[in-house]
Design an enzyme around this catalytic site. Structure first.
Site: not given
Ligand SMILES: *Cc1c(COP(=O)(O)O)cnc(C)c1O
Length: 465
Positions: A111-113
């Site tokens: 999810f950090k993208d």
């Protein structure tokens, strides 16, 4: 829009300023002076928008004069155009009550993208205007590092030093960082835990020997722009499940408290949210803090969910500040106490302020594996272990069955294929978009768990001009 530090004594900054600053000069974290709020009609009007358009609407109030709406829209289109799913963050139903919000369709499968793809473009935009350089220092328990490196590799004006705890990130995670070949990317493996690495990074921000020579920036979730970008997908899921008329709950696999804090921000902005479930693994400082007010750090137990193997959760300070009356001087005192004793008790105001919206659950390895198997057998979904911790917390919730619970699917299962295989007997394959990860050569520097060694390496290696 102006931003103030949770510790009350750093200068207020605008959006461009906080994006480039990361940590505040007084050791605090930046928050907007007030929460922008959408009316029900404004939220209703967001239904059906494309993800980049929704992102523009939700983030514009935070950006102030730092970007025009056109500029922000352009950056969102570019950032989210790199995702492998048209919906960017698709919502999947598991059963009558349980839903998954898939946040792993970006280039590095976590999810950090979602936030970092945008942050890389924000850095390039702001640095390009001023002609300045920015040296990013970051610590990663795995996913931040790969997402940050992908987001800034080859970008103008910015250089990145990423610390990871040696031997404590998965092989896929390590290779996603160390096989990137760009002159502005430096990987460092340090002896010690993620918390040791994070403490070093925090120290570099307030170390004159470094800050007098270079501007240091952050890609960890201490950077406000990251949290801001994560607010968007709470709206995306909420709208699909009936907002503004109907409220959903969200179960969030939690480490540094960044992702779930973005849910708190969405709630402050007017999105109806029934509950935010803070899901921890056995490293449960947040569970203890939210149930008993006991915020005391133990030692980190390594688990199959390394991105949650954390004892000190940086962003929790933001919640304590906002719930506890926004008194920077008092919070600075409280945090100094915590930093020396590694333990503190929350104030009544902080506990009460959090308890209206937040609940928490602690999930051990067996329960995680059960949730993995349940999703596979019940809905044919192969989850990653972090997501399974969130799902377990969602399934033991005592919310009314009419309230939809959205578990944030924070990583693609192939990033943690060993743990998934142990629980389900299935080995998820890496999607083609990550390429020949196992054939590429790795590059990183090993350093002892000693602050001066790391600081000197950064100081000597960074390009300054
Ligand atoms: C980073 C990460 C988390 C924890 O998120 P925080 O914002 O630090 O609470 C959970 N799961 C995965 C897969 C992650 O990469």
């Amino acid at each position: 829009m102006q931003y103030v530090s949770t510790r009350g004594s750093a200068p207020a900054l605008d959006f461009e300023g906080v994006t480039l600053a990361g940590l505040a000069k007084d050791g605090g974290l930046y928050l907007p002076t007030e929460w922008p709020r959408f009316s029900k009609a404004e939220i209703a009007a967001m239904a059906g928008l494309s993800y980049p358009e929704l992102a523009t609407r939700v983030m514009m109030p935070f950006v102030g004069d730092s970007l025009t709406e056109e500029e922000l829209r352009g950056l969102c289109e570019q950032a989210y155009g790199r995702f492998a799913h048209d919906a960017v963050t698709p919502l999947v139903q598991l059963d009558q009550q349980q839903w998954l919000l898939e946040l792993f369709h970006g280039p590095t499968l976590a999810f950090k993208d979602v936030a970092l793809q945008l942050l890389g473009l924000l850095f390039e935009t702001f640095l390009g205007r001023s002609g300045k350089r920015l040296t990013i220092v970051g610590a990663t328990s795995g996913d931040t590092g790969s997402a940050a490196i992908d987001a800034v590799a080859g970008r103008e004006g910015v250089e990145i030093f990423m610390l990871h705890p040696k031997g404590r990130v998965s092989e896929v995670q390590r290779r996603q960082m160390t096989t990137v070949r760009a002159p502005n990317v430096h990987n460092i493996a340090i002896e010690g835990s993620f918390d040791d690495a994070q403490a070093m990074v925090k120290r570099m921000f307030v170390d004159e020997a470094l800050t007098s020579r270079m501007q240091i920036g952050a890609v960890n979730s201490i950077n406000w722009a990251r949290l801001m970008a994560q607010v968007v997908y709470y709206f995306a899921a909420g709208l699909q499940l009936g907002a503004p008329q109907r409220a959903a709950a969200y179960s969030v696999p939690t480490g540094n408290f960044g992702d779930v804090f973005a849910g708190y921000v969405a709630h402050k902005m007017g999105l109806p949210i029934k509950q935010l479930i803070v899901a921890t693994n056995v490293n449960d400082i947040l569970h203890r803090a939210l149930t008993r007010g006991d915020y005391s750090a133990g030692t980190v137990t390594p688990t199959a969910t390394p991105s949650m193997d954390i004892q000190v959760s940086s962003n929790f300070e933001r919640l304590l500040f906002d719930c506890g009356g926004r008194d920077g001087a008092a919070l600075a005192e409280q945090m100094r106490g915590f930093e020396s004793a590694r333990a503190m008790q929350l104030t009544n105001a902080q506990q009460e302020g959090a308890s209206g919206l937040f609940v928490s659950a602690r999930t051990d390895g067996d329960e995680m594996a059960q949730a993995l198997r349940w999703a596979h057998e019940r809905a044919g979904q192969v989850l990653d272990p972090h997501t399974a911790i969130g799902l377990h917390a969602a399934r033991i919730s005592d919310l009314d069955p009419s309230v939809p619970i959205v578990t944030l699917a924070t990583a693609h299962p192939a990033k943690f294929s060993d743990a998934v295989e142990r629980a389900t007997g299935m080995r998820p394959a890496l999607p083609a978009r990550v390429g020949d990860l196992f054939a590429r050569e790795e590059h990183y520097t090993e350093l002892p768990g000693n602050y001066e060694a790391v600081r000197d390496f950064v100081s000597e290696t960074a390009a300054t001009d």
